[in-house]
Design a protein around this motif. Structure first.
Motif, PDB file in Angstrom:
ATOM      1  N   UNK A 282      -6.268  -2.354  -8.201  1.00  0.00           N
ATOM      2  CA  UNK A 282      -7.026  -1.902  -9.798  1.00  0.00           C
ATOM      3  C   UNK A 282      -7.536   0.263  -9.545  1.00  0.00           C
ATOM      4  N   UNK A 283      -8.374  -0.282  -8.592  1.00  0.00           N
ATOM      5  CA  UNK A 283      -8.771   0.714  -7.396  1.00  0.00           C
ATOM      6  C   UNK A 283      -7.500   2.094  -7.235  1.00  0.00           C
ATOM      7  N   UNK A 284      -7.760   1.283  -6.818  1.00  0.00           N
ATOM      8  CA  UNK A 284      -5.987   2.688  -6.460  1.00  0.00           C
ATOM      9  C   UNK A 284      -4.580   3.148  -7.454  1.00  0.00           C
TER      10      UNK A 284
ATOM     11  N   UNK B  69      -0.494   6.227  -7.655  1.00  0.00           N
ATOM     12  CA  UNK B  69      -1.500   5.951  -6.823  1.00  0.00           C
ATOM     13  C   UNK B  69      -2.467   6.955  -7.821  1.00  0.00           C
ATOM     14  N   UNK B  70      -3.328   6.957  -7.653  1.00  0.00           N
ATOM     15  CA  UNK B  70      -4.175   8.001  -8.824  1.00  0.00           C
ATOM     16  C   UNK B  70      -5.202   8.560  -7.843  1.00  0.00           C
ATOM     17  N   UNK B  71      -4.777   9.802  -8.804  1.00  0.00           N
ATOM     18  CA  UNK B  71      -4.946  11.522  -7.439  1.00  0.00           C
ATOM     19  C   UNK B  71      -5.965  11.373  -7.373  1.00  0.00           C
ATOM     20  N   UNK B  72      -6.936  11.228  -7.373  1.00  0.00           N
ATOM     21  CA  UNK B  72      -8.176  11.036  -6.292  1.00  0.00           C
ATOM     22  C   UNK B  72      -8.173  10.278  -4.977  1.00  0.00           C
ATOM     23  N   UNK B  73      -7.603   9.365  -5.030  1.00  0.00           N
ATOM     24  CA  UNK B  73      -7.674   8.330  -4.208  1.00  0.00           C
ATOM     25  C   UNK B  73      -6.495   7.859  -3.463  1.00  0.00           C
TER      26      UNK B  73
ATOM     27  N   UNK C   4       9.987  -0.572   1.657  1.00  0.00           N
ATOM     28  CA  UNK C   4      10.171   0.536   0.769  1.00  0.00           C
ATOM     29  C   UNK C   4       9.447   2.176   1.006  1.00  0.00           C
ATOM     30  N   UNK C   5       9.177   3.375   0.575  1.00  0.00           N
ATOM     31  CA  UNK C   5       9.971   4.456   0.492  1.00  0.00           C
ATOM     32  C   UNK C   5       7.431   5.154   0.257  1.00  0.00           C
ATOM     33  N   UNK C   6       7.008   5.581   0.926  1.00  0.00           N
ATOM     34  CA  UNK C   6       6.353   5.983   0.303  1.00  0.00           C
ATOM     35  C   UNK C   6       5.894   7.491  -0.171  1.00  0.00           C
ATOM     36  N   UNK C   7       5.794   9.008  -0.509  1.00  0.00           N
ATOM     37  CA  UNK C   7       5.955   9.763  -1.309  1.00  0.00           C
ATOM     38  C   UNK C   7       4.248  10.638  -0.430  1.00  0.00           C
ATOM     39  N   UNK C   8       4.422  11.540   0.275  1.00  0.00           N
ATOM     40  CA  UNK C   8       2.879  12.284   0.097  1.00  0.00           C
ATOM     41  C   UNK C   8       2.412  12.619  -1.152  1.00  0.00           C
ATOM     42  N   UNK C   9       3.113  12.706  -1.990  1.00  0.00           N
ATOM     43  CA  UNK C   9       2.769  12.877  -2.934  1.00  0.00           C
ATOM     44  C   UNK C   9       2.032  12.063  -3.964  1.00  0.00           C
ATOM     45  N   UNK C  10       1.985  11.254  -3.281  1.00  0.00           N
ATOM     46  CA  UNK C  10       1.008  10.100  -4.296  1.00  0.00           C
ATOM     47  C   UNK C  10       1.707   8.906  -4.664  1.00  0.00           C
TER      48      UNK C  10
END
Length: 89
Positions: free
Chosen positions: A5-7, A25-29, A61-67
């Protein structure tokens, strides 16, 4: 609040034969979440530190730098949430 929930801003399920989940993911986290995930998951491939092909607990999984992250071939949302909780602790 737990780590998920935090992220995580939202989780979307894709259509089709295979069950994939898109995690935003949340923009600020997002930078903190990306750092934690990269420390715990095994990197299979990286493209200019923008796209990462990763595996963790036999989940690819694939993770993007954009979140954004796309988790492939999971049974259901509860399995995804368990993997996310382990990654983001």
């Amino acid at each position: 609040m737990n780590a998920v929930e935090d992220y995580v801003a939202r989780i979307e399920e894709t259509c089709g034969e295979e069950r994939d989940f898109v995690v935003i993911f949340k923009y600020d986290k997002k930078d903190e979440a990306i750092t934690k995930i990269l420390q715990k998951a095994k990197m299979e491939k990286s493209i200019s530190r923008i796209i990462f092909e990763l595996t963790f607990q036999n989940v690819s999984f694939r993770l993007y730098g954009t979140g954004k992250a796309i988790f492939r071939n999971l049974k259901d949302k509860s399995e995804l949430e368990k993997v996310l909780a382990d990654l983001l602790l």
